[in-house]
Design a protein around this motif. Structure first.
Motif, PDB file in Angstrom:
ATOM      1  N   TRP A   1      14.488  23.381  -1.245  1.00 16.84           N
ATOM      2  CA  TRP A   1      15.906  23.442  -0.929  1.00 16.84           C
ATOM      3  C   TRP A   1      16.530  24.583  -1.720  1.00 16.84           C
ATOM      4  CZ3 TRP A   1      17.286  19.326   2.385  1.00 16.84           C
ATOM      5  CH2 TRP A   1      16.383  18.273   2.450  1.00 16.84           C
ATOM      6  N   MET A   2      17.659  25.070  -1.216  1.00 23.22           N
ATOM      7  CA  MET A   2      18.473  26.043  -1.969  1.00 23.22           C
ATOM      8  C   MET A   2      17.651  27.251  -2.386  1.00 23.22           C
ATOM      9  SD  MET A   2      20.508  23.229  -4.257  1.00 23.22           S
ATOM     10  CE  MET A   2      21.209  21.778  -3.466  1.00 23.22           C
ATOM     11  N   ASP A   3      16.985  27.845  -1.398  1.00 24.93           N
ATOM     12  CA  ASP A   3      16.192  29.055  -1.625  1.00 24.93           C
ATOM     13  C   ASP A   3      15.112  28.832  -2.669  1.00 24.93           C
ATOM     14  OD1 ASP A   3      15.477  31.644  -1.023  1.00 24.93           O
ATOM     15  OD2 ASP A   3      16.762  32.522  -2.549  1.00 24.93           O
ATOM     16  N   GLY A   4      14.517  27.637  -2.660  1.00 23.55           N
ATOM     17  CA  GLY A   4      13.409  27.336  -3.549  1.00 23.55           C
ATOM     18  C   GLY A   4      13.787  26.857  -4.922  1.00 23.55           C
ATOM     19  N   ARG A   5      15.086  26.743  -5.214  1.00 21.99           N
ATOM     20  CA  ARG A   5      15.492  26.316  -6.555  1.00 21.99           C
ATOM     21  C   ARG A   5      15.296  24.815  -6.780  1.00 21.99           C
ATOM     22  NH1 ARG A   5      19.838  29.764  -5.276  1.00 21.99           N
ATOM     23  NH2 ARG A   5      21.204  27.983  -4.957  1.00 21.99           N
ATOM     24  N   LEU A   6      15.160  24.046  -5.696  1.00 24.14           N
ATOM     25  CA  LEU A   6      14.957  22.601  -5.797  1.00 24.14           C
ATOM     26  C   LEU A   6      13.774  22.226  -4.909  1.00 24.14           C
ATOM     27  CD1 LEU A   6      16.217  19.855  -6.886  1.00 24.14           C
ATOM     28  CD2 LEU A   6      17.262  19.674  -4.610  1.00 24.14           C
ATOM     29  N   SER A   7      12.876  21.415  -5.436  1.00 29.25           N
ATOM     30  CA  SER A   7      11.720  20.976  -4.666  1.00 29.25           C
ATOM     31  C   SER A   7      11.650  19.459  -4.653  1.00 29.25           C
ATOM     32  CB  SER A   7      10.421  21.550  -5.243  1.00 29.25           C
ATOM     33  OG  SER A   7      10.174  21.013  -6.539  1.00 29.25           O
ATOM     34  N   THR A   8      11.199  18.914  -3.534  1.00 30.54           N
ATOM     35  CA  THR A   8      10.959  17.478  -3.424  1.00 30.54           C
ATOM     36  C   THR A   8       9.588  17.269  -2.791  1.00 30.54           C
ATOM     37  OG1 THR A   8      12.065  17.395  -1.258  1.00 30.54           O
ATOM     38  CG2 THR A   8      13.396  16.879  -3.202  1.00 30.54           C
ATOM     39  N   SER A   9       8.964  16.162  -3.119  1.00 34.27           N
ATOM     40  CA  SER A   9       7.676  15.821  -2.512  1.00 34.27           C
ATOM     41  C   SER A   9       7.579  14.312  -2.365  1.00 34.27           C
ATOM     42  CB  SER A   9       6.509  16.351  -3.347  1.00 34.27           C
ATOM     43  OG  SER A   9       6.453  15.704  -4.602  1.00 34.27           O
ATOM     44  N   LEU A  10       6.980  13.902  -1.267  1.00 31.11           N
ATOM     45  CA  LEU A  10       6.754  12.488  -0.969  1.00 31.11           C
ATOM     46  C   LEU A  10       5.292  12.329  -0.575  1.00 31.11           C
ATOM     47  CD1 LEU A  10       7.964   9.599  -0.455  1.00 31.11           C
ATOM     48  CD2 LEU A  10       8.267  10.322   1.928  1.00 31.11           C
ATOM     49  N   ALA A  11       4.580  11.417  -1.236  1.00 31.96           N
ATOM     50  CA  ALA A  11       3.158  11.230  -0.978  1.00 31.96           C
ATOM     51  C   ALA A  11       2.852   9.753  -0.786  1.00 31.96           C
ATOM     52  CB  ALA A  11       2.323  11.784  -2.121  1.00 31.96           C
ATOM     53  N   LEU A  12       1.983   9.458   0.197  1.00 34.53           N
ATOM     54  CA  LEU A  12       1.454   8.117   0.418  1.00 34.53           C
ATOM     55  C   LEU A  12      -0.062   8.208   0.263  1.00 34.53           C
ATOM     56  CD1 LEU A  12       4.038   8.549   2.434  1.00 34.53           C
ATOM     57  CD2 LEU A  12       3.355   6.296   3.287  1.00 34.53           C
ATOM     58  N   PHE A  13      -0.656   7.272  -0.451  1.00 34.57           N
ATOM     59  CA  PHE A  13      -2.082   7.384  -0.721  1.00 34.57           C
ATOM     60  C   PHE A  13      -2.775   6.025  -0.669  1.00 34.57           C
ATOM     61  CE2 PHE A  13       0.034   6.672  -4.750  1.00 34.57           C
ATOM     62  CZ  PHE A  13      -0.762   5.719  -5.373  1.00 34.57           C
ATOM     63  N   ASP A  14      -4.057   6.080  -0.361  1.00 37.94           N
ATOM     64  CA  ASP A  14      -4.963   4.927  -0.408  1.00 37.94           C
ATOM     65  C   ASP A  14      -6.185   5.375  -1.183  1.00 37.94           C
ATOM     66  OD1 ASP A  14      -7.233   3.194   0.337  1.00 37.94           O
ATOM     67  OD2 ASP A  14      -5.811   2.237   1.685  1.00 37.94           O
ATOM     68  N   LEU A  15      -6.370   4.838  -2.380  1.00 38.39           N
ATOM     69  CA  LEU A  15      -7.409   5.294  -3.300  1.00 38.39           C
ATOM     70  C   LEU A  15      -8.267   4.104  -3.716  1.00 38.39           C
ATOM     71  CD1 LEU A  15      -8.701   7.329  -5.289  1.00 38.39           C
ATOM     72  CD2 LEU A  15      -6.797   6.875  -6.844  1.00 38.39           C
ATOM     73  N   ARG A  16      -9.591   4.278  -3.609  1.00 44.57           N
ATOM     74  CA  ARG A  16     -10.512   3.209  -3.988  1.00 44.57           C
ATOM     75  C   ARG A  16     -11.514   3.715  -5.017  1.00 44.57           C
ATOM     76  NH1 ARG A  16     -11.684  -0.419   1.422  1.00 44.57           N
ATOM     77  NH2 ARG A  16      -9.523  -0.442   2.162  1.00 44.57           N
ATOM     78  N   LYS A  17     -11.759   2.869  -6.004  1.00 48.25           N
ATOM     79  CA  LYS A  17     -12.750   3.161  -7.037  1.00 48.25           C
ATOM     80  C   LYS A  17     -13.859   2.124  -6.931  1.00 48.25           C
ATOM     81  CE  LYS A  17     -13.137   3.747 -12.071  1.00 48.25           C
ATOM     82  NZ  LYS A  17     -12.386   3.714 -13.355  1.00 48.25           N
ATOM     83  N   LYS A  18     -15.086   2.621  -6.691  1.00 51.94           N
ATOM     84  CA  LYS A  18     -16.224   1.742  -6.476  1.00 51.94           C
ATOM     85  C   LYS A  18     -17.221   1.869  -7.622  1.00 51.94           C
ATOM     86  CE  LYS A  18     -15.840   1.981  -1.449  1.00 51.94           C
ATOM     87  NZ  LYS A  18     -16.569   2.191  -0.168  1.00 51.94           N
TER      88      LYS A  18
END
Length: 850
Positions: free
Chosen positions: A664-681
């Motif tokens: 946003w605003m010529d790169g002066r503000l950044s946002t990120s949204l992430a959804l994840f499914d992580l498994r440890k075996k």
């Protein structure tokens, strides 16, 4: 005159002046465009790249925002003249440039057939234009704003960063990276007066401090522990360490989330924390900071940097820090010092090397205030909470300490650590380079501690451990990085190898499990010094343990851009092999078998060389918006041997992730949204037929949503914040009764926000005001979910004043942390104790700059 007419007149004047100078054979601007500078401008939006070029070169660049709004550039890296830098940025577009007669400004023009204009060719009359960047002024270099940097995050300013090499080992814009990566920059570290990396990561979603490692810095990333005191220093692995890099030497903290074995080998699947050090600067600067506050905090930092020679082919940075403090916890102290010398060598335009040296002398307490949980045990050995304690740690004073007043004076935790590091880059072609990084760390530690081993509701049983450890480790990688085009498809290629070796020896160790117990409600201290000395004397020749780990890997990666760079495909894979060796006395004659007593080499099994792939697809709806999805697998270290002597398969991680990133605003503000499914075996679980051994059959599943925001909402207002929802549960535990229960220490909801108002951004004089909060949901202290730590919210605030005294910049800063004096537990040991977080704390700082 209106703004549009003024800018149009400036454009005509710049072009006219250049033509006149050329006609008379006077081209002073030629000298300007041939000045050689080092540029690191990542691929991305053309307007952003031009702004950074202007900031780095100190030249005014004027362009039509309408012409550049839909354009992207592949960026540039290396030492170049200004004209060569402009040619590289504008390559493949219909834009050219013209330099004014005085050499102080550059006009970006639409190319046609006028050979007098540099670039693709020619110039077309421009419509009214906007000024995209201004020359650097001293005031701009001292404040926030959009930064001096040319793509290198260390040269940017403000709360937002635009690129990182941690996720791909190539300098890639965050908006083009199909993975969740967050950065805590030095401005946030400064404004919040952050003293350690465990506090710094509280600004990032999906990350919590985890002190279950006792002596070391551990993190819960997407609810999984980061490992044996494991973090990364400038992209190289560091194990068994607390405080990897002092905050005085730190430029920023980068967090890469999700499995990262493809580039980093044997690693926990939640992700990793990479501490990036400061670098020497081209211009002389010196700062002296003094911090003081609650609990006797006294911290002084000196930092001097600049060029060694007039040509700036050799740069230096010399730093030192002395840090001492007491604590809100009884008998808890620290007395630490560190020094660092960094050198940069640039003998030619195509070669650069950096050499770093750090030395640490630390004396401190470890894990004070282990607040016990009242547990009994049934016939099967499972814990049962004692009624009346409400399934929580005992409500003791925050000053409670299970240790003793003779502990710190006679048996403190002492660390002597030295770091030797270097890296170099050779650019042997326009878009090809070889890089190599290396560090060697040597540490000698006296690890002494009094532990809580049990609690019946009144009396805490205690154990005493005293030990000497000699630890060394080296880590290195060699990478070939380049760019090629195959028709309309652009490839950024990476091929490399890395190697990590770790060793430790424990030549003197003592343990006393029957240390005097303590009535926690009416503790009586003292008189245990002779007993601690007797334990240390008895264990002086006892070699308890020795280990060696090594990991070798070879990897390839292709970042593919097509459809006019709107679609990015990341493909990568790694071949990996690891070997571990352990030795222990366990009652044998240590003198006859040191350093490997009863050794059993961790030999490879068929799954120690698995392929660790990564695939990511990112689509850019516009230059400021990207949507991505990724799949990755990782391999952890071997877990040991089972009852039959067979090798366990290494832990494996598997993750799907989708997300949206927006500038946003010529790169002066950044946002990120992430959804994840992580498994440890292959998580170790108890063997029901051999209680002293385990089986690699467990599985833990972590699913969640993460949101991060960083940058400027307005010219005056900067923010950094995060929110995490994480449902992490045990999905297989070999019938031990914990399936469906939450993984220890991981809160389902965590949020943070910090905002700062600057009355005069970029100016040498002005006021700053900041405020924020950190909120954590209730979380369980052990995997059986028999007890929990309550939810809490704590608030922080800051006020600062910048001024100029005798032509020197001076800043005064005052922070209050946990304003409401919230009583909360920061973390647990995963078993039977928890640790309080800090009460209300005041910190002041005075900073002088030369």
């Amino acid at each position: 005159m209106g703004a549009t007419a003024l800018v149009t007149a400036m454009s005509a004047l710049a072009l006219g002046s250049a033509d006149d100078a050329r006609a008379h054979g006077q081209l002073p601007h030629e000298d300007v465009v041939e000045i050689v500078r080092s540029y690191e401008i990542p691929a991305g939006r053309m307007s952003t790249a031009l702004n950074r070029l202007a900031d780095a070169s100190g030249v005014l660049i004027v362009y039509d925002a309408a012409l550049t709004s839909a354009l992207t550039t592949r960026g540039l890296s290396g030492v170049r003249t200004l004209s060569a830098a402009l040619d590289a940025l504008l390559s493949g577009t219909r834009l050219g440039y013209d330099v004014a007669a005085d050499g102080k400004s550059v006009m970006i023009v639409l190319a046609q057939n006028d050979k007098g204009v540099r670039g693709d060719a020619g110039a077309e009359t421009l419509p009214a234009i906007d000024i995209g960047a201004e020359q650097n002024a001293p005031a701009a270099r001292n404040g926030g704003g959009r930064g001096r940097g040319a793509g290198d995050p260390s040269r940017e300013t403000g709360y937002a960063r635009s690129s990182t090499a941690s996720a791909t080992r190539t300098q890639t814009p965050l908006i083009d990276t199909p993975q969740s990566v967050q950065i805590v920059p030095r401005e946030v570290i400064r404004d919040r007066q952050i003293l350690n990396v465990l506090e710094a990561v509280q600004n990032v979603s999906g990350v919590q401090a985890d002190n279950s490692g006792i002596f070391y810095d551990n993190f819960l990333i997407r609810s999984f522990s980061s490992g044996y005191g494991r973090s990364y220093r400038n992209g190289l692995r560091v194990d068994g360490t607390g405080g990897t890099v002092d905050m005085a030497f730190t430029d920023r903290v980068e967090v890469v989330k999700g499995p990262a074995s493809m580039l980093y080998g044997r690693i926990e699947p939640g992700g990793f924390v990479n501490v990036v050090t400061k670098r020497p600067q081209e211009d002389f600067a010196a700062t002296l900071d003094t911090q003081f506050g609650s609990w006797g905090v006294s911290r002084t930092i000196a930092d001097i940097t600049g060029p060694v020679d007039a040509e700036k082919t050799v740069l230096y940075r010399l730093m030192g820090v002395y840090d001492r403090a007491d604590s809100w916890v009884n008998f808890d102290h620290r007395n630490n010092g560190a020094a660092a010398l960094y050198l940069t060598f640039r003998p030619t335009e195509n070669f650069e090397a950096n050499v770093q040296f750090e030395h640490y002398e630390q004396m401190k307490s470890i894990r004070p205030g282990q607040i016990p949980v009242a547990l009994l045990y049934d016939d099967s050995g499972k814990p049962v909470t004692i009624p009346g304690f409400n399934d929580q740690p005992a409500k003791l004073s925050r000053r409670y300490n299970q240790a003793d007043n003779e502990y710190y004076s006679q048996f403190p935790f002492v660390v002597h650590r030295t770091v030797y590091a270097f890296d170099w880059t050779w650019r042997f072609a326009d878009k090809w380079k070889v890089t190599n990084a290396f560090h060697y760390i040597d540490a000698h530690e006296n690890q002494n501690a009094i532990f809580t081993s049990g609690f019946d509701g009144v009396t805490a049983s205690r154990s005493f451990y005293v030990g000497v450890v000699k630890r060394y480790q080296l880590s290195t990688n060699l990478n070939l990085i380049g760019e090629i085009d195959t028709g309309p498809v652009h490839h950024e290629l990476l091929a490399g190898v890395d190697w990590f070796h770790y060793g430790d020896d424990w030549p003197s160790t003592g343990w006393l499990s029957s240390f005097p117990a303590l009535n926690v409600w009416a503790p009586s201290y003292g008189g245990v010094g002779p007993l601690m000395h007797s334990v240390a004397d008895a264990g002086r020749d006892n070699t308890l343990f020795a280990s060696r780990w090594q990991n070798f890997g070879a990897y390839v990666q292709d970042q593919i851009g097509f459809f006019e760079d709107r679609v990015h495909l990341l493909l990568g894979g790694r071949y990996d092999k690891a070997e571990e060796s352990y030795g222990a006395t366990y009652g044998s004659d240590s003198a006859s078998c040191y350093p490997f007593c009863s050794p059993y080499p961790m030999q490879r099994n068929p799954d120690t060389t698995p392929l660790s792939p990564r695939v990511g697809l990112l689509v850019k709806a516009d230059p400021d918006t990207s949507v991505y999805g990724s799949y990755s697998r990782s391999a952890g270290t071997n877990n040991g041997r089972g009852a039959a002597g067979d090798m366990f398969a290494p832990e494996r991680g598997l993750q799907w992730e989708v997300g949206v990133k927006k500038l946003w605003m010529d790169g002066r503000l950044s946002t990120s949204l992430a959804l994840f499914d992580l498994r440890k075996k292959n998580v170790l679980q108890a063997d029901p037929f051999n209680p002293a051994f385990s089986l690699a059959v467990g599985e833990v599943t972590s699913r969640g949503v993460e949101f991060d925001v960083a940058g400027q909402l307005t010219e005056n207002l900067s923010v950094i914040g995060s929110y995490t929802f994480n449902s992490v549960k045990i999905t297989d535990d070999n019938d031990n009764g914990n399936v469906g229960r939450r993984y220890y220490g991981a809160a389902p909801n965590v949020g943070s926000l910090w905002a700062k108002w600057d009355t005069a951004p970029g100016a040498r004089e002005g006021f700053e005001f900041g405020a924020g909060f950190y909120a954590m949901d209730r979380r369980y202290g052990s995997n059986d979910n028999s007890w929990y730590m309550p939810s809490y919210v704590k608030f922080d605030a800051m006020a600062a004043w910048r001024t100029v005294i005798a032509e020197h910049d001076v800043a005064f800063r005052f922070n209050v942390k946990n304003i409401g004096d919230e009583r909360y537990f920061e973390n647990s040991n995963g078993y039977n104790t928890a640790a309080y977080g800090a009460p209300r704390t005041f910190l002041g700082q005075v900073s002088f700059k030369w």
